[in-house]
Scaffold this motif. Sequence first.
Motif, PDB file in Angstrom:
ATOM      1  N   THR A   1       0.675  -1.223   0.067  1.00  0.00           N
ATOM      2  CA  THR A   1       0.118   0.090  -0.276  1.00  0.00           C
ATOM      3  C   THR A   1       0.836   1.214   0.098  1.00  0.00           C
ATOM      4  N   PRO A   2       0.785   1.984  -0.939  1.00  0.00           N
ATOM      5  CA  PRO A   2       1.434   3.367  -1.078  1.00  0.00           C
ATOM      6  C   PRO A   2       0.938   4.373  -0.031  1.00  0.00           C
ATOM      7  N   CYS A   3       1.939   5.204   0.486  1.00  0.00           N
ATOM      8  CA  CYS A   3       1.307   6.514   1.440  1.00  0.00           C
ATOM      9  C   CYS A   3       0.979   7.510   0.604  1.00  0.00           C
ATOM     10  N   HIS A   4      -0.376   7.811   0.135  1.00  0.00           N
ATOM     11  CA  HIS A   4      -0.546   8.902  -0.513  1.00  0.00           C
ATOM     12  C   HIS A   4      -0.779  10.201   0.215  1.00  0.00           C
ATOM     13  N   SER A   5      -0.909  10.192   1.481  1.00  0.00           N
ATOM     14  CA  SER A   5      -1.093  10.892   2.359  1.00  0.00           C
ATOM     15  C   SER A   5      -0.337  10.819   3.614  1.00  0.00           C
ATOM     16  N   ASP A   6      -0.371  11.738   4.584  1.00  0.00           N
ATOM     17  CA  ASP A   6       0.295  11.486   5.861  1.00  0.00           C
ATOM     18  C   ASP A   6      -0.489  10.619   6.988  1.00  0.00           C
ATOM     19  N   LYS A   7      -1.472  10.007   6.375  1.00  0.00           N
ATOM     20  CA  LYS A   7      -2.313   9.144   7.215  1.00  0.00           C
ATOM     21  C   LYS A   7      -2.166   7.684   7.163  1.00  0.00           C
ATOM     22  N   PHE A   8      -1.533   6.946   8.190  1.00  0.00           N
ATOM     23  CA  PHE A   8      -1.114   5.457   7.855  1.00  0.00           C
ATOM     24  C   PHE A   8      -1.420   4.498   9.098  1.00  0.00           C
ATOM     25  N   ASN A   9      -2.582   4.918   9.695  1.00  0.00           N
ATOM     26  CA  ASN A   9      -2.876   4.093  11.014  1.00  0.00           C
ATOM     27  C   ASN A   9      -3.539   2.764  10.370  1.00  0.00           C
ATOM     28  N   ARG A  10      -4.178   2.855   9.286  1.00  0.00           N
ATOM     29  CA  ARG A  10      -4.602   1.284   8.959  1.00  0.00           C
ATOM     30  C   ARG A  10      -3.826   0.589   8.049  1.00  0.00           C
ATOM     31  N   LYS A  11      -2.464   1.211   7.827  1.00  0.00           N
ATOM     32  CA  LYS A  11      -1.635   0.244   6.855  1.00  0.00           C
ATOM     33  C   LYS A  11      -0.844  -0.713   7.600  1.00  0.00           C
ATOM     34  N   GLY A  12      -0.811  -0.953   8.778  1.00  0.00           N
ATOM     35  CA  GLY A  12      -0.302  -2.003   9.484  1.00  0.00           C
ATOM     36  C   GLY A  12      -0.827  -3.349   9.293  1.00  0.00           C
ATOM     37  N   HIS A  13      -1.943  -3.150   8.477  1.00  0.00           N
ATOM     38  CA  HIS A  13      -2.613  -4.546   7.813  1.00  0.00           C
ATOM     39  C   HIS A  13      -2.036  -5.150   6.832  1.00  0.00           C
ATOM     40  N   ALA A  14      -1.096  -4.200   6.085  1.00  0.00           N
ATOM     41  CA  ALA A  14      -0.617  -4.731   4.892  1.00  0.00           C
ATOM     42  C   ALA A  14       0.934  -5.519   5.136  1.00  0.00           C
ATOM     43  N   ASP A  15       1.418  -5.999   3.927  1.00  0.00           N
ATOM     44  CA  ASP A  15       2.672  -6.802   4.143  1.00  0.00           C
ATOM     45  C   ASP A  15       3.783  -5.628   3.770  1.00  0.00           C
ATOM     46  N   LEU A  16       3.641  -4.748   2.807  1.00  0.00           N
ATOM     47  CA  LEU A  16       4.510  -3.754   2.447  1.00  0.00           C
ATOM     48  C   LEU A  16       3.816  -2.555   2.535  1.00  0.00           C
ATOM     49  N   VAL A  17       4.668  -1.412   3.209  1.00  0.00           N
ATOM     50  CA  VAL A  17       4.123  -0.141   3.077  1.00  0.00           C
ATOM     51  C   VAL A  17       5.109   0.794   2.194  1.00  0.00           C
ATOM     52  N   ILE A  18       4.631   1.468   1.235  1.00  0.00           N
ATOM     53  CA  ILE A  18       5.658   2.213   0.284  1.00  0.00           C
ATOM     54  C   ILE A  18       5.512   3.353   0.626  1.00  0.00           C
TER      55      ILE A  18
ATOM     56  N   GLN B   1       8.648  11.011   5.544  1.00  0.00           N
ATOM     57  CA  GLN B   1       7.541  10.227   5.436  1.00  0.00           C
ATOM     58  C   GLN B   1       8.039   8.732   6.070  1.00  0.00           C
ATOM     59  N   GLN B   2       9.126   8.247   5.625  1.00  0.00           N
ATOM     60  CA  GLN B   2       9.490   7.004   6.000  1.00  0.00           C
ATOM     61  C   GLN B   2       9.893   6.832   7.405  1.00  0.00           C
ATOM     62  N   ARG B   3      10.557   7.888   7.852  1.00  0.00           N
ATOM     63  CA  ARG B   3      10.802   8.027   9.418  1.00  0.00           C
ATOM     64  C   ARG B   3       9.633   7.748  10.039  1.00  0.00           C
ATOM     65  N   ARG B   4       8.454   8.801   9.927  1.00  0.00           N
ATOM     66  CA  ARG B   4       7.319   8.744  10.591  1.00  0.00           C
ATOM     67  C   ARG B   4       6.678   7.514  10.483  1.00  0.00           C
ATOM     68  N   VAL B   5       6.508   6.829   9.354  1.00  0.00           N
ATOM     69  CA  VAL B   5       5.598   5.629   8.995  1.00  0.00           C
ATOM     70  C   VAL B   5       6.433   4.494   9.860  1.00  0.00           C
ATOM     71  N   ALA B   6       7.725   4.241   9.491  1.00  0.00           N
ATOM     72  CA  ALA B   6       8.356   3.121  10.326  1.00  0.00           C
ATOM     73  C   ALA B   6       8.432   3.339  11.651  1.00  0.00           C
ATOM     74  N   ALA B   7       8.417   4.506  12.298  1.00  0.00           N
ATOM     75  CA  ALA B   7       8.100   4.528  13.681  1.00  0.00           C
ATOM     76  C   ALA B   7       6.656   4.156  14.423  1.00  0.00           C
ATOM     77  N   GLY B   8       5.840   4.641  13.400  1.00  0.00           N
ATOM     78  CA  GLY B   8       4.384   4.593  13.807  1.00  0.00           C
ATOM     79  C   GLY B   8       4.047   3.055  13.733  1.00  0.00           C
ATOM     80  N   LEU B   9       4.401   2.266  12.564  1.00  0.00           N
ATOM     81  CA  LEU B   9       4.202   0.857  12.367  1.00  0.00           C
ATOM     82  C   LEU B   9       5.064   0.016  13.038  1.00  0.00           C
ATOM     83  N   GLU B  10       6.000   0.321  13.901  1.00  0.00           N
ATOM     84  CA  GLU B  10       7.077  -0.432  14.355  1.00  0.00           C
ATOM     85  C   GLU B  10       6.686  -1.747  14.905  1.00  0.00           C
ATOM     86  N   HIS B  11       5.462  -1.924  15.430  1.00  0.00           N
ATOM     87  CA  HIS B  11       5.091  -3.109  16.172  1.00  0.00           C
ATOM     88  C   HIS B  11       4.102  -3.845  15.438  1.00  0.00           C
TER      89      HIS B  11
END
Length: 338
Positions: free
Chosen positions: A106-123, A129-139
């Motif tokens: 799932t590509p990150c088209h916006s700054d919202k990524f809460n639901r993206k943890g259900h994917a296998d790969l977040v682009i 954005q990489q730093r923020r999303v990686a930290a937010g989806l760390e677990h």
Amino acid sequence: MFVLQVALVKGRGGITTAVEEYERMCRAVGVRSACIFQGPATDALRAQGVDIIAPPPTITSPLPLPTGLRGVIAARAQDDRVLAIVHSDRTLAAIRRAAPGAIIATPCHSDKFNRKGHADLVITLNADQQRRVAAGLEHSRARVSLLGNPYVASAKRIEADGPARINFAARFIPTKDPMTLLRAAPLLREKAQLRFIGAGELEAEMHAAVAQSGIAAEFPGWLSDPFADFHRGDVLVLPSHWEGLPYLLQEALDRAVPIVAADNPGNRTALGDGAYGELFPVGDAAALAQALDKVLADPAAARAKAERGRTALHANYGAQAFWQKLQAEIAAVDAARS
């Protein structure tokens, strides 16, 4: 491998462009594809040869999916492995059920990524954005990778000459910030024609600002191809507060159009930290005027910057380059699973 894109959109914009570019990439690398799509561009995508699958009404809800969708996907895949590129987060759970063996990206088209943890790969699209999303989806289960956007369309350089024009081409909304350009225009040393290509909620305010300042500005409306009427005297301005990795700037670089853009993470990435265009602080009208004065004073240097950006664009985001990076990330997902 079979690529299934999923996108539900309400209007025109970047997600539809992303669907088109991923489709072009698939064709260029010889991979079959289809798209579960809903939006105003459905007929246009069909006309381009995209295999459109109508989404079931329950695709964004926890209700059971119609049994037919799994069969439709399986019939398209023909026993090939499915890579689902999910542009609309609300459909992630449904696609997991409809294609249980698929790799879901799932590509990150916006700054919202809460639901993206259900994917296998977040682009992700830029380093911030990489730093923020990686930290937010760390677990979460998701692998987070900075890949950007595929860019496969290849446009011709603009050769026709013409007078200097400053162009804004985006929705007329606060995030895109056309008002900063309107505040900058009276500060320019060299006056140039302004064009505001698009539409949106700020249009009445923009017309009022033009009338009050007395600057020359045109409003041609929303154009499906804003670059069709560009010539070598044209400059593109993108004063937006936030971008992921804007296709508008990629399209401009592909045509070697000089660019002046606000220094947000997405614009900074697209312009190579200023190597391919001019950057100015977000919302700073005086700095924007100075950057435009620089470009208008030496348009040849500005076009040379854009030419370097054109070369880097195809090297980093072209079909083969992007597909190879994507395949490497899928292999990493598989390794983590095993």
